[in-house]
Design an enzyme around this catalytic site. Structure first.
Site, short mmCIF file in Angstrom:
data_model
loop_
_atom_site.label_atom_id
_atom_site.label_comp_id
_atom_site.label_asym_id
_atom_site.label_seq_id
_atom_site.Cartn_x
_atom_site.Cartn_y
_atom_site.Cartn_z
N HIS A 107 0.74 -1.34 -0.05
CA HIS A 107 0.08 -0.18 0.05
C HIS A 107 0.68 1.14 0.02
O HIS A 107 0.60 2.23 -0.89
CB HIS A 107 -0.72 0.09 1.34
N GLU A 108 1.84 1.26 1.06
CA GLU A 108 2.59 2.57 1.14
C GLU A 108 3.55 2.74 -0.09
O GLU A 108 3.87 3.80 -0.56
CB GLU A 108 3.49 2.52 2.54
N HIS A 164 1.92 4.44 -2.61
CA HIS A 164 1.90 6.01 -2.47
C HIS A 164 3.18 6.57 -3.08
O HIS A 164 3.35 7.36 -3.68
CB HIS A 164 1.51 6.31 -1.25
N HIS A 205 4.02 6.46 -6.64
CA HIS A 205 2.99 7.32 -7.37
C HIS A 205 3.77 8.77 -7.12
O HIS A 205 3.92 9.36 -8.37
CB HIS A 205 1.60 7.62 -6.78
#
Length: 600
Positions: free
Chosen positions: A389-390, A393, A396
Site C-alpha cells: 500500500h505505502e 503511494h 506514485h
C-alpha cells in the site's frame, strides 16, 4: 510477530531510511530555513501590484513557487527525523521551527490568491501575450479563477474568515465528547473485567464467542445513546454550517460546494450511490455466507468483524514480504520494477518498530528528492499488504515528481488511494494464484472481501447519509435524533439486506462517526477503491496497453483535474462502468469463497 528491536542503533543500516538524501549537513537545512524567510520578505513587496504588470505577476508567482518548494523540504526533513524517535527534543525543536516558518510563510503569501481574483480576464489575456513565461502558470491561475463567482467582496471575505473558529466548533465539540469525555464502561470476558475503549471494542468484536461480541456492542453503544441529544445537536449544527457557507458563496447545494475544489461533477457522487444500490446482491450473498461460515442462528451487526477463517500461519519476514510484493507487482513492467529495486537498495524505507518511533505507516517526501516510507513491520500478512500500500503511494509520488514540474506534481486526495489499492489488488491476485493451501486461500479472500465491504459499501452508505441529511436541511426539514436515526437505520437495512439482524443500537451509529464533521469526504475512499480495483482488473486482463495507460496516470501527478487523469488511465468515474467492474470482482470472490467453504 516481527523482529523486535528496542533501539534504532540495533537495526542494520539497510532497514533504516537515508535522510542524508534530503540534507547532507544540518547547516544546509539552516540555510534553506533562512532562505524561505528571505523569500517571504521579497514576496510581500508585490502586495497590491499583481494586477499592474505581467512582470510583477510572473516574478511573484515564481518566488512563491520557489519558497514553497524549499519550505516543503525543510519541513519534511525535520518531521521525518522526529518520527524516528518522537522523544528526541532536537528534532521536536526543528519541527516546531518548521511549523512556525510555514505559518509565517502562509501569512506573507496570503494576499496572492485574493489579488489574482481581482484581475479582469482581459487583463490576464494581455499579460499572457506580453510575457510568454506566464503561460506556464496558466493552468494554476485557471484553477484559482474558477472560484471567482464564489468569492465575495473583500469586506465580506474578512467577516467570513473571522467565523472560522465558530464554524469549527461542532467538530471540536464532537471531538471532545468522543475522545475525552466518553466512558464506555466494562464487560466481563472469561471471568476477567475488561475496560472498554475504542481499541478494545474492535478487538472484542473479533472474539469467537458471540455473547462476548453482543455484550461489547451493546455496552459500547449505550455510551453514545446516552449522549444522543447532545451529539445530535452537534451534528445538526455542523450540517447547518455546511449549508450556510454553500448558500453564502452562491453554490446550488452543500454537496456541490464540497465537490467544486476538485472539479468533480455531482453526477460522480450520485453515480457512486446509484451503482452501489443497483449491485447489492453480492453483498447480501456475502452476508448470508458469513452467517453460514460462523455457524450462528442469527447474524447480527456485531458479527461483521469476526474472522471467518482462523488466521493461517503466515510468518513473512520483511525481505520475503518485499520479494513477494515485487513478484505481485511484476505486471506493472520493468520501469516500476526498477523503482522498487532502487527504493529497496537505496534505503527509502524505514522498516522496523523501535521505542519512541511514530506508530502506523505512511509515505511522504519532498519534491526534488525521492519519497520515503515509514513502516512498523511485523512478520505477518497485514504488514505485507501495508508495505504494498505505502509503496504504491511512494512510487506514485516518485513517478509524478520525475515527470512533472513542482507546481503540477502534487496529486489530489480524490486519486491518492488509487495507486496504493492497485498494488494491494495485484498482490492479492498473485498470492491467490500461487497458493495451494485451501485455508490460506480462504483467509486471503475473506481479507479482501472485508476490505471491500468496509472501504466501498460502508463508505458509500456514509456518503448517502451525508447527502440525505444535508438535503433535509436545505429543504427546511428539521434534523432531530429521531430523524437522523430513522435515515441511518433505513440505509443500513438497504445496504446489508434481510440476512442480518439490524440491532436497534445500529440506528445510532451516526453518532460515533467523526468523518461526518468533514462532510462529503468519505465518498473518495469508495471511488478511489472502485477505480483501483477496475484498473488492476484491466492490467491483468489487457496487459501492456492497460499498464501504459496506468503508468501515464501515475506520471501525470496533478497536471490535470482528477477525473480527466483517471479517464486517461481508462477509468471514467462519471459512468457506472468502473464501479460495476469493481463489483464484479467482489461477486467473483464471494463465489470462490462459497465454493471453497462447500468443499470443506
Amino acid at each position: 510477530m516481527g523482529t523486535k528491536y528496542q533501539h534504532r542503533n540495533e537495526i542494520e543500516e539497510q532497514y533504516k531510511w537515508n535522510l542524508l538524501d534530503l540534507y547532507k549537513e544540518e547547516s544546509e537545512w539552516e540555510q534553506d530555513f533562512q532562505k524561505v524567510d528571505q523569500l517571504g520578505q521579497s514576496i510581500v513587496k508585490f502586495k497590491g501590484k499583481l494586477a499592474q504588470t505581467s512582470q510583477a505577476l510572473l516574478e511573484c508567482l515564481a518566488l512563491d513557487e520557489q519558497a514553497s518548494l524549499i519550505l516543503e523540504k525543510v519541513y519534511v526533513y525535520a518531521a521525518l527525523n522526529k518520527d524516528e524517535d518522537t522523544r528526541n527534543s532536537k528534532y521536536q525543536g526543528l519541527t516546531d521551527r518548521a511549523s512556525s516558518l510555514s505559518v509565517k510563510s502562509s501569512g506573507a503569501t496570503s494576499f496572492i490568491v485574493p489579488e489574482i481574483l481581482t484581475i479582469p480576464n482581459e487583463t490576464l489575456e494581455r499579460f499572457y501575450q506580453e510575457e510568454p513565461k506566464l503561460q506556464f502558470y496558466k493552468k494554476y491561475l485557471d484553477r484559482i479563477l474558477r472560484k471567482k463567482e464564489h468569492i465575495l467582496s473583500a469586506e465580506q471575505e474578512e467577516i467570513l474568515a473571522q467565523t472560522g473558529e465558530m464554524a469549527s466548533a461542532p467538530r471540536t465539540i464532537f471531538g471532545m465528547i468522543d475522545n475525552a469525555d466518553m466512558q464506555y464502561g466494562t464487560i466481563v470476558v472469561d471471568g476477567k473485567e475488561i475496560k472498554l475503549t475504542k481499541g478494545s471494542y474492535f478487538e472484542l468484536l473479533e472474539n469467537p464467542d458471540q455473547k462476548v461480541r453482543q455484550e461489547a456492542f451493546k455496552t459500547f453503544y449505550k455510551s453514545y445513546i446516552g449522549q444522543k441529544n447532545t451529539i445530535g445537536a452537534t451534528l445538526n449544527a455542523s450540517i447547518k454550517k455546511d449549508v450556510f457557507f454553500a448558500r453564502i458563496r452562491k453554490y446550488p447545494s452543500a454537496l456541490e460546494a464540497s465537490l467544486f475544489g476538485d472539479n468533480i461533477s455531482v453526477d460522480v457522487y450520485n453515480n457512486l450511490i446509484a451503482t452501489a444500490r443497483a449491485n447489492l446482491a453480492p453483498m447480501y450473498e456475502y452476508i448470508q455466507l458469513r452467517k453460514e461460515m460462523l455457524g450462528v442462528d442469527e447474524l447480527h451487526m456485531y458479527d461483521l468483524f469476526t474472522p471467518l477463517v482462523g488466521e493461517a500461519k503466515m510468518n513473512i519476514p520483511y525481505e520475503e514480504a518485499y520479494a513477494t510484493m515485487k513478484k505481485g507487482l511484476a505486471p506493472l513492467g520493468e520501469e516500476y520494477r526498477a523503482l522498487l529495486e532502487e527504493a529497496h537498495q537505496n534505503r527509502w524505507i524505514d522498516v522496523y518498530e523501535t521505542e519512541g518511533k511514530r506508530s502506523g505507516a505512511y509515505a511522504w517526501g519532498a519534491y526534488g528528492t525521492h519519497p520515503y516510507v515509514l513502516l512498523n513491520h511485523q512478520d505477518n500478512l497485514n504488514s505485507m499488504f501495508t508495505l504494498a500500500h505505502e509503496v504504491g503511494h511512494m512510487l506514485h509520488s516518485a513517478l509524478s515528481d520525475a515527470n512533472q514540474p513542482y507546481l503540477y506534481a502534487q496529486y489530489t486526495i480524490f486519486v491518492a488511494e488509487v495507486a496504493s489499492t492497485v498494488n494491494e489488488a495485484l498482490l492479492m491476485q498473485h498470492l491467490l494464484k500461487n497458493t495451494t493451501d485451501k485455508k490460506v486461500k480462504m483467509y486471503l479472500i475473506t481479507y479482501f472481501l472485508d476490505q471491500f465491504r468496509t472501504t466501498f459499501f460502508r463508505q458509500t452508505q456514509f456518503a448517502e447519509f451525508e447527502k440525505v441529511t444535508h438535503e433535509m436541511v436545505e429543504r427546511g426539514d428539521s434534523l432531530t435524533v429521531d430523524s437522523l436515526s430513522e435515515v441511518y437505520l433505513d440505509l443500513n437495512k438497504a445496504y446489508y439486506g434481510d440476512g442480518i439482524i439490524h440491532d436497534e443500537e445500529i440506528a445510532y451509529e451516526w453518532s460515533r462517526i467523526p468523518h461526518f464533521y468533514n462532510a462529503f469526504y468519505v465518498y473518495k475512499y469508495a471511488t478511489g477503491f472502485a477505480a483501483a480495483i477496475a484498473l488492476s482488473k484491466a492490467i491483468l486482463e489487457e496487459g501492456q496497453p492497460a499498464v501504459e495507460r496506468y503508468l501515464e496516470f501515475l506520471k501525470s501527478g496533478g497536471s490535470d483535474y482528477s477525473l480527466e487523469l483517471l479517464k486517461k488511465a481508462g477509468v471514467d468515474m462519471t459512468t457506472p462502468k468502473p464501479i460495476e467492474d469493481a463489483l464484479k470482482v467482489f461477486a467473483e470472490y464471494v463465489q470462490e469463497l462459497k465454493k471453497l467453504h462447500q468443499e470443506e
